[in-house]
Design a protein around this motif. Structure first.
Motif, PDB file in Angstrom:
ATOM      1  N   ASN A  45       0.822  -1.214   0.000  1.00 45.45           N
ATOM      2  CA  ASN A  45       0.000   0.000   0.000  1.00 45.45           C
ATOM      3  C   ASN A  45       0.852   1.259   0.000  1.00 45.45           C
ATOM      4  O   ASN A  45       0.480   2.272  -0.607  1.00 45.45           O
ATOM      5  N   ARG A  47       3.872   1.514  -1.431  1.00 45.41           N
ATOM      6  CA  ARG A  47       4.392   1.661  -2.791  1.00 45.41           C
ATOM      7  C   ARG A  47       3.324   2.188  -3.744  1.00 45.41           C
ATOM      8  O   ARG A  47       3.606   3.018  -4.607  1.00 45.41           O
ATOM      9  N   VAL A  48       2.098   1.723  -3.596  1.00 42.27           N
ATOM     10  CA  VAL A  48       1.002   2.210  -4.445  1.00 42.27           C
ATOM     11  C   VAL A  48       0.773   3.699  -4.202  1.00 42.27           C
ATOM     12  O   VAL A  48       0.595   4.482  -5.146  1.00 42.27           O
ATOM     13  N   ALA A  49       0.802   4.121  -2.940  1.00 40.11           N
ATOM     14  CA  ALA A  49       0.598   5.543  -2.619  1.00 40.11           C
ATOM     15  C   ALA A  49       1.722   6.398  -3.191  1.00 40.11           C
ATOM     16  O   ALA A  49       1.472   7.487  -3.728  1.00 40.11           O
ATOM     17  N   LYS A  50       2.965   5.929  -3.109  1.00 40.23           N
ATOM     18  CA  LYS A  50       4.094   6.687  -3.678  1.00 40.23           C
ATOM     19  C   LYS A  50       3.967   6.794  -5.191  1.00 40.23           C
ATOM     20  O   LYS A  50       4.249   7.850  -5.767  1.00 40.23           O
ATOM     21  N   ASN A  51       3.554   5.719  -5.841  1.00 39.72           N
ATOM     22  CA  ASN A  51       3.347   5.769  -7.296  1.00 39.72           C
ATOM     23  C   ASN A  51       2.227   6.735  -7.652  1.00 39.72           C
ATOM     24  O   ASN A  51       2.318   7.461  -8.649  1.00 39.72           O
ATOM     25  N   ASN A  52       1.166   6.763  -6.869  1.00 33.29           N
ATOM     26  CA  ASN A  52       0.061   7.690  -7.130  1.00 33.29           C
ATOM     27  C   ASN A  52       0.504   9.142  -6.971  1.00 33.29           C
ATOM     28  O   ASN A  52       0.090  10.014  -7.743  1.00 33.29           O
ATOM     29  N   ILE A  53       1.359   9.419  -5.981  1.00 29.64           N
ATOM     30  CA  ILE A  53       1.890  10.782  -5.809  1.00 29.64           C
ATOM     31  C   ILE A  53       2.736  11.167  -7.010  1.00 29.64           C
ATOM     32  O   ILE A  53       2.630  12.286  -7.524  1.00 29.64           O
ATOM     33  N   TYR A  54       3.578  10.246  -7.474  1.00 29.64           N
ATOM     34  CA  TYR A  54       4.437  10.514  -8.624  1.00 29.64           C
ATOM     35  C   TYR A  54       3.595  10.808  -9.877  1.00 29.64           C
ATOM     36  O   TYR A  54       3.850  11.763 -10.605  1.00 29.64           O
ATOM     37  N   VAL A  55       2.564  10.008 -10.094  1.00 30.31           N
ATOM     38  CA  VAL A  55       1.693  10.219 -11.258  1.00 30.31           C
ATOM     39  C   VAL A  55       0.946  11.539 -11.128  1.00 30.31           C
ATOM     40  O   VAL A  55       0.796  12.287 -12.111  1.00 30.31           O
ATOM     41  N   SER A  56       0.504  11.886  -9.931  1.00 28.37           N
ATOM     42  CA  SER A  56      -0.197  13.156  -9.720  1.00 28.37           C
ATOM     43  C   SER A  56       0.714  14.343 -10.011  1.00 28.37           C
ATOM     44  O   SER A  56       0.278  15.337 -10.604  1.00 28.37           O
ATOM     45  N   ASP A  57       1.990  14.244  -9.610  1.00 29.78           N
ATOM     46  CA  ASP A  57       2.945  15.306  -9.919  1.00 29.78           C
ATOM     47  C   ASP A  57       3.129  15.463 -11.421  1.00 29.78           C
ATOM     48  O   ASP A  57       3.174  16.587 -11.940  1.00 29.78           O
TER      49      ASP A  57
END
Length: 78
Positions: A45, A47-57
């Protein structure tokens, strides 16, 4: 569950038990005690949250570039 039955017959004159019969019954039950245990499962969870932050940026940067580009075209400044 398992069951095994065997019969052994021999021509040995010194064998007191002839024929010899063996029977086995076994029952095995398994429980997955450690299923879902470990660092990989717990960190999923995060890692998924970090990937979502990266995509949002990245999406935000793309929107800024699109907005700045549209403003430059509409005002005629290059």
């Amino acid at each position: 569950m398992g069951w095994n039955n065997s019969k052994v017959k021999t021509n040995n004159p010194f064998n007191d038990l002839n024929p010899n019969t063996n029977s086995n019954v076994s029952l095995q039950i398994q429980q997955r005690i450690l299923q879902g245990f470990g660092l990989a499962v717990n960190n999923r969870n995060i890692r998924v949250a970090k990937n979502n932050i990266y995509v949002s940026d990245l999406v935000f940067k793309q929107q800024v570039m699109t907005t700045v580009s549209a403003m430059s075209i509409s005002t005629g400044t290059w």
